[in-house]
Design a protein around this motif. Structure first.
Motif, PDB file in Angstrom:
ATOM      1  N   TYR A   1       0.820  -1.274  -0.071  1.00  0.00           N
ATOM      2  CA  TYR A   1       0.026   0.046   0.099  1.00  0.00           C
ATOM      3  C   TYR A   1       0.726   1.075  -0.002  1.00  0.00           C
ATOM      4  CZ  TYR A   1      -3.458   3.411   0.868  1.00  0.00           C
ATOM      5  OH  TYR A   1      -4.455   4.637   0.875  1.00  0.00           O
TER       6      TYR A   1
ATOM      7  N   ARG B   1     -11.778  -5.254  -1.018  1.00  0.00           N
ATOM      8  CA  ARG B   1     -11.654  -4.675   0.477  1.00  0.00           C
ATOM      9  C   ARG B   1     -11.907  -5.565   1.626  1.00  0.00           C
ATOM     10  NH1 ARG B   1     -15.310  -2.118  -2.500  1.00  0.00           N
ATOM     11  NH2 ARG B   1     -16.816  -2.499  -0.821  1.00  0.00           N
TER      12      ARG B   1
ATOM     13  N   GLY C   1     -11.218  -5.784   6.219  1.00  0.00           N
ATOM     14  CA  GLY C   1     -10.555  -4.897   7.591  1.00  0.00           C
ATOM     15  C   GLY C   1      -8.906  -4.827   7.258  1.00  0.00           C
TER      16      GLY C   1
ATOM     17  N   VAL D   1      -7.999  -1.834   5.137  1.00  0.00           N
ATOM     18  CA  VAL D   1      -8.461  -0.583   5.767  1.00  0.00           C
ATOM     19  C   VAL D   1      -7.429  -0.116   6.805  1.00  0.00           C
ATOM     20  CG1 VAL D   1      -9.983   0.720   7.043  1.00  0.00           C
ATOM     21  CG2 VAL D   1     -10.928  -0.692   5.185  1.00  0.00           C
ATOM     22  N   ARG D   2      -6.817  -1.235   7.608  1.00  0.00           N
ATOM     23  CA  ARG D   2      -5.891  -0.979   8.900  1.00  0.00           C
ATOM     24  C   ARG D   2      -4.724  -0.434   8.257  1.00  0.00           C
ATOM     25  NH1 ARG D   2      -9.061  -5.115  11.092  1.00  0.00           N
ATOM     26  NH2 ARG D   2      -7.488  -6.901  10.521  1.00  0.00           N
TER      27      ARG D   2
ATOM     28  N   TYR E   1      -5.007   2.843   6.602  1.00  0.00           N
ATOM     29  CA  TYR E   1      -5.177   3.642   7.924  1.00  0.00           C
ATOM     30  C   TYR E   1      -3.944   3.962   8.724  1.00  0.00           C
ATOM     31  CZ  TYR E   1      -6.320   5.096  12.740  1.00  0.00           C
ATOM     32  OH  TYR E   1      -6.380   5.776  13.888  1.00  0.00           O
TER      33      TYR E   1
ATOM     34  N   ALA F   1      -9.961   5.276  11.346  1.00  0.00           N
ATOM     35  CA  ALA F   1     -10.076   4.376  10.296  1.00  0.00           C
ATOM     36  C   ALA F   1     -11.495   4.174   9.815  1.00  0.00           C
ATOM     37  CB  ALA F   1      -9.854   2.885  11.045  1.00  0.00           C
TER      38      ALA F   1
ATOM     39  N   VAL G   1     -11.246   6.117   6.528  1.00  0.00           N
ATOM     40  CA  VAL G   1     -10.501   5.265   5.414  1.00  0.00           C
ATOM     41  C   VAL G   1     -11.673   4.434   4.862  1.00  0.00           C
ATOM     42  CG1 VAL G   1      -8.889   3.721   4.851  1.00  0.00           C
ATOM     43  CG2 VAL G   1      -8.565   5.854   6.547  1.00  0.00           C
ATOM     44  N   TRP G   2     -12.481   3.736   5.600  1.00  0.00           N
ATOM     45  CA  TRP G   2     -13.507   2.432   5.378  1.00  0.00           C
ATOM     46  C   TRP G   2     -14.442   3.406   4.361  1.00  0.00           C
ATOM     47  CZ3 TRP G   2     -13.499  -2.365   4.372  1.00  0.00           C
ATOM     48  CH2 TRP G   2     -14.573  -2.920   4.138  1.00  0.00           C
ATOM     49  N   ARG G   3     -14.906   4.529   4.805  1.00  0.00           N
ATOM     50  CA  ARG G   3     -16.144   5.247   4.108  1.00  0.00           C
ATOM     51  C   ARG G   3     -15.358   5.743   2.765  1.00  0.00           C
ATOM     52  NH1 ARG G   3     -16.727   9.595   7.214  1.00  0.00           N
ATOM     53  NH2 ARG G   3     -15.949  11.134   5.838  1.00  0.00           N
TER      54      ARG G   3
ATOM     55  N   PHE H   1     -12.900   4.317   0.863  1.00  0.00           N
ATOM     56  CA  PHE H   1     -13.001   2.967   0.117  1.00  0.00           C
ATOM     57  C   PHE H   1     -14.329   2.782  -0.613  1.00  0.00           C
ATOM     58  CE2 PHE H   1      -8.928   1.438   2.068  1.00  0.00           C
ATOM     59  CZ  PHE H   1      -8.219   1.688   1.065  1.00  0.00           C
TER      60      PHE H   1
END
Length: 271
Positions: A80, A142, A144, A147-148, A151, A164, A167-169, A171
């Motif tokens: 990433y 995607r 968790g 996302v972590r 983040y 976090a 970031v999820w939102r 994505f």
């Protein structure tokens, strides 16, 4: 935001040239290749301004300690973080070309219209199918852990108040809007046009849709255009190849243990 798949193509090409990299690294790189554009999908003015500030800021703020940051990290995080660096070279290289076009064709949202035109042709050439057929679910899987990882990368650079869940939102917004804009169902287009007229910004509403193929956007004839550092004759394909080559040199330097980020051009270089 208008060129999600153009950046994805550079990640794809780098990974094809380095077949020994792990699937987790590859997945991280594909998502990271969206760079700070991720925050354009945050659905708030603050998120949009945050993305704009990164594009206009000093890239050293993101990458000056990159080699140290990668040490001891897992493959998903490493992919990433390096994907964000790949995005930097993509923006640094393509934005002078986009900026030259915008200067020659000044109109509201021309930057987004032009990047959308480039993406539609680039995807057709890379995958042999229209952008509407692209499988976002397979390319951007995607979860968790991803996302972590994202983040963790941005938290170190954004400071307090970064969450976090945000970031999820972003994505989720990226997945929803990129599919919406690429498939351009007639009903969706008509509804978007309607809301655009209601808000008084019809061009803003329509700029991201990928409709038709404008091959001239690729500059295959290598017509001259002017970058901030002088005239150039590059096509979009030349720029994509240069982006992958620039990033590959940085990647090799990181592996060799003698990496130092020395670039000063901004993400928004030339625009």
């Amino acid at each position: 935001m208008a060129d999600v798949l153009t950046h994805y193509i550079t990640a794809k090409r780098f990974l094809e040239a380095h077949p020994g990299l792990s699937p987790e690294f590859a997945r991280g790189l594909s998502f990271g290749s969206q760079g700070p554009d991720l925050f354009f999908f945050g659905a708030t003015r603050g998120s949009y301004l945050y993305a704009r500030s990164i594009h206009a800021g000093d890239p050293a703020a993101l990458f000056s300690n990159l080699a140290e940051d990668l040490a001891g990290k897992g493959e998903l995080y490493r992919g990433y973080a390096l994907g964000v660096l790949l995005h930097y070279f993509g923006d640094r290289n393509i934005h002078p070309y986009v900026g030259a076009y915008c200067s020659a064709h000044p109109s509201p949202y021309v930057h987004v219209f032009f990047e959308s035109a480039i993406e539609a042709v680039a995807v057709r050439r890379e995958f042999g199918a229209p952008v509407a057929a692209f499988d976002y679910g397979a390319a951007f899987r995607r979860d968790g852990r991803l996302v972590r990882a994202a983040y963790a990368f941005w938290k170190k650079r954004a400071g307090r108040g970064f969450r976090a869940a945000y970031v999820w939102r972003c994505f989720l917004g990226m997945a929803f809007l990129t599919k919406l804009f690429s498939r351009a169902h007639p009903r969706v287009v008509r509804l978007t046009e309607f809301f655009g007229r209601l808000t008084g910004k019809p061009e803003a509403a329509m700029a991201h849709f990928k409709r038709g193929l404008d091959e001239s956007a690729m500059n295959d004839e290598r017509r001259a255009w002017v970058a901030p550092d002088g005239p150039r004759l590059e096509s979009v394909e030349d720029i994509l190849q240069r982006t992958v080559a620039d990033f590959a040199r940085e990647y090799e330097a990181i592996l060799a243990g003698n990496y130092r980020f020395t670039h000063t051009e901004r993400f928004s270089n030339g625009t």
